[in-house]
Design a protein around this motif. Structure first.
Motif, PDB file in Angstrom:
ATOM      1  N   GLU A 192      24.783   2.292 -48.076  1.00  0.00           N
ATOM      2  CA  GLU A 192      23.544   2.265 -48.840  1.00  0.00           C
ATOM      3  C   GLU A 192      23.033   3.674 -49.120  1.00  0.00           C
ATOM      4  O   GLU A 192      22.597   4.371 -48.197  1.00  0.00           O
ATOM      5  N   PRO A 193      23.050   4.112 -50.379  1.00  0.00           N
ATOM      6  CA  PRO A 193      22.531   5.442 -50.718  1.00  0.00           C
ATOM      7  C   PRO A 193      21.082   5.646 -50.281  1.00  0.00           C
ATOM      8  O   PRO A 193      20.731   6.741 -49.822  1.00  0.00           O
ATOM      9  N   ALA A 194      20.246   4.618 -50.412  1.00  0.00           N
ATOM     10  CA  ALA A 194      18.842   4.759 -50.024  1.00  0.00           C
ATOM     11  C   ALA A 194      18.721   5.052 -48.537  1.00  0.00           C
ATOM     12  O   ALA A 194      17.856   5.824 -48.109  1.00  0.00           O
ATOM     13  N   GLU A 195      19.585   4.442 -47.727  1.00  0.00           N
ATOM     14  CA  GLU A 195      19.566   4.679 -46.292  1.00  0.00           C
ATOM     15  C   GLU A 195      19.946   6.126 -45.981  1.00  0.00           C
ATOM     16  O   GLU A 195      19.337   6.765 -45.118  1.00  0.00           O
ATOM     17  N   ALA A 196      20.943   6.647 -46.675  1.00  0.00           N
ATOM     18  CA  ALA A 196      21.342   8.039 -46.470  1.00  0.00           C
ATOM     19  C   ALA A 196      20.187   8.983 -46.787  1.00  0.00           C
ATOM     20  O   ALA A 196      19.921   9.938 -46.045  1.00  0.00           O
ATOM     21  N   LEU A 197      19.468   8.712 -47.873  1.00  0.00           N
ATOM     22  CA  LEU A 197      18.337   9.561 -48.243  1.00  0.00           C
ATOM     23  C   LEU A 197      17.226   9.494 -47.200  1.00  0.00           C
ATOM     24  O   LEU A 197      16.593  10.502 -46.881  1.00  0.00           O
ATOM     25  N   MET A 198      16.982   8.312 -46.659  1.00  0.00           N
ATOM     26  CA  MET A 198      15.931   8.166 -45.654  1.00  0.00           C
ATOM     27  C   MET A 198      16.271   8.901 -44.362  1.00  0.00           C
ATOM     28  O   MET A 198      15.398   9.479 -43.710  1.00  0.00           O
ATOM     29  N   LEU A 199      17.560   8.898 -44.000  1.00  0.00           N
ATOM     30  CA  LEU A 199      17.971   9.527 -42.748  1.00  0.00           C
ATOM     31  C   LEU A 199      18.081  11.040 -42.883  1.00  0.00           C
ATOM     32  O   LEU A 199      17.967  11.768 -41.894  1.00  0.00           O
ATOM     33  N   GLY A 200      18.315  11.543 -44.095  1.00  0.00           N
ATOM     34  CA  GLY A 200      18.388  12.980 -44.311  1.00  0.00           C
ATOM     35  C   GLY A 200      19.650  13.586 -43.741  1.00  0.00           C
ATOM     36  O   GLY A 200      20.735  13.009 -43.819  1.00  0.00           O
ATOM     37  N   GLY A 201      19.536  14.761 -43.127  1.00  0.00           N
ATOM     38  CA  GLY A 201      20.695  15.422 -42.547  1.00  0.00           C
ATOM     39  C   GLY A 201      21.701  15.845 -43.599  1.00  0.00           C
ATOM     40  O   GLY A 201      21.345  16.271 -44.695  1.00  0.00           O
TER      41      GLY A 201
END
Length: 354
Positions: A192-201
């Motif tokens: 999920e791209p949105a999840e990657a954005l939320m987690l950052g790093g």
């Protein structure tokens, strides 16, 4: 303590599951593997964890070559999307299990288990068994076990995929804090791209067993270096089509064109691929979304406060994602408006040029 992959590959017979990959994953932030199902995320995690052997290349942890070392000797933790807890053990014993295998003193085991349980709000449940817990509590138990073990590397393979929306949001917010300051390399796989954005790093974009781009998550989202990377990091799928550039104009066909500004205006005349994310294709004209395009609505979706429309324009299907509820009718023409300031332009070989 860094985890370094040097030109590793994984082949089974004539099939290459992981193409040559070199990465340096550092502690202190999340390292995210982002890609669709089948892109190679789990295969790469298994190689890093020592569950599978590499076909070529080397893996280093804190400068030590661990390429042929067993998972037990690597001091790693692995949390799957499925709740991997021992059903006959209490929550306490599940969290304590790797510490007992390591033959730690009882007092240290007690302290580590209770500390991890407090972080994940599990102390009232320490005497329960997994079947007495909710899905979220079971996954928190698995996470607590990883924290209590104090591993040098923690691999989270889509750990929230099987939780309901509310629990997923809750744990997603907590995860960066749970592992902050622990000195472990944390690798998190998601589709999920949105999840990657939320987690950052930092994020490694994966497709077909290959890392297409690696770097700070927000930077990769804003500047994908290839069309492939742009497609991996977009949900709904990024819109793309051939565009003819002549002078300061871009012509998409179907009567759709716009004036180019900035780096795009400096490109040589010719044919390029233009790509724009669905949230920059609006069902209403705005100050920035002003390039009109008309298409036949094929599919509509309403998710919370957002509306998605898939529409056909010539031989291509485009997607619009907009806030609010919009009165689409399947089979009817609808006017949409694109924001040209958020277009990417790619050369015929797929490389980003503007």
């Amino acid at each position: 303590m860094a985890l370094e992959l040097k030109a590793i590959t994984k082949r089974v017979g004539q099939v290459t599951h992981i193409k040559e990959t070199s990465l340096v994953l550092e502690p202190g932030r999340f390292n995210i593997l982002l890609g669709e199902t089948g892109s190679g995320k789990t295969s790469l995690i298994k190689l890093m964890a020592g569950l599978d052997r590499v076909s070529s290349g080397q893996i280093f942890m804190d400068g030590q070559d661990v390429t042929g070392m067993s998972p037990q000797k690597r001091n790693i933790s692995l949390v799957h999307q499925f709740f991997v807890n021992y059903p006959h053990m209490t929550v306490f014993d599940n969290i304590a299990s790797p510490l007992r295998v390591a033959r730690l003193p009882k007092s240290e085991i007690q302290g580590r288990v209770e500390a991890a349980a407090d972080v994940l709000q599990l102390r009232p449940m320490l005497h329960r068994r997994p079947h007495e817990l909710s899905g979220g509590q079971q996954q928190r138990t698995a996470l607590a076990r990883a924290i209590a073990k104090e591993s040098t590397a923690v691999f989270l393979d889509e750990p929230l995929a099987n939780l309901d929306y509310k629990l997923r949001e809750e744990l997603r917010d907590q995860l960066p804090e749970l592992f902050a300051g622990r000195g472990a390399v944390v690798v998190y796989a998601t589709s999920e791209p949105a999840e990657a954005l939320m987690l950052g790093g930092k994020t490694a974009l994966m497709q077909d067993g290959y890392v297409t781009q690696f770097g700070p998550t927000a930077e990769i989202y804003r500047h994908p270096n290839t069309l492939t990377s742009a497609r991996v990091f977009s949900d709904p799928p990024i819109n793309s089509a051939m565009v003819a550039k002549k002078g300061d104009r871009a012509e998409l066909g179907h009567g759709v064109g716009w004036r180019l500004i900035g780096p795009a205006a400096e490109l040589k005349d010719g044919t390029y691929t233009v790509a724009v994310r669905p949230n920059y294709v609006s069902p209403v004209r705005t100050e920035t979304a002003h390039v009109p395009m008309t298409g036949t609505v094929q599919i509509t979706e309403l998710s919370g406060s957002e509306s998605t429309a898939h529409f056909r324009m010539g031989e291509e299907t485009w997607v619009s994602l907009a806030s609010g509820v919009h009165p689409y009718r399947v089979g009817e023409d609808h006017e949409f408006f694109m924001d040209p300031a958020h277009c990417f332009y790619f050369a015929p070989d797929g490389a980003l040029v503007a």
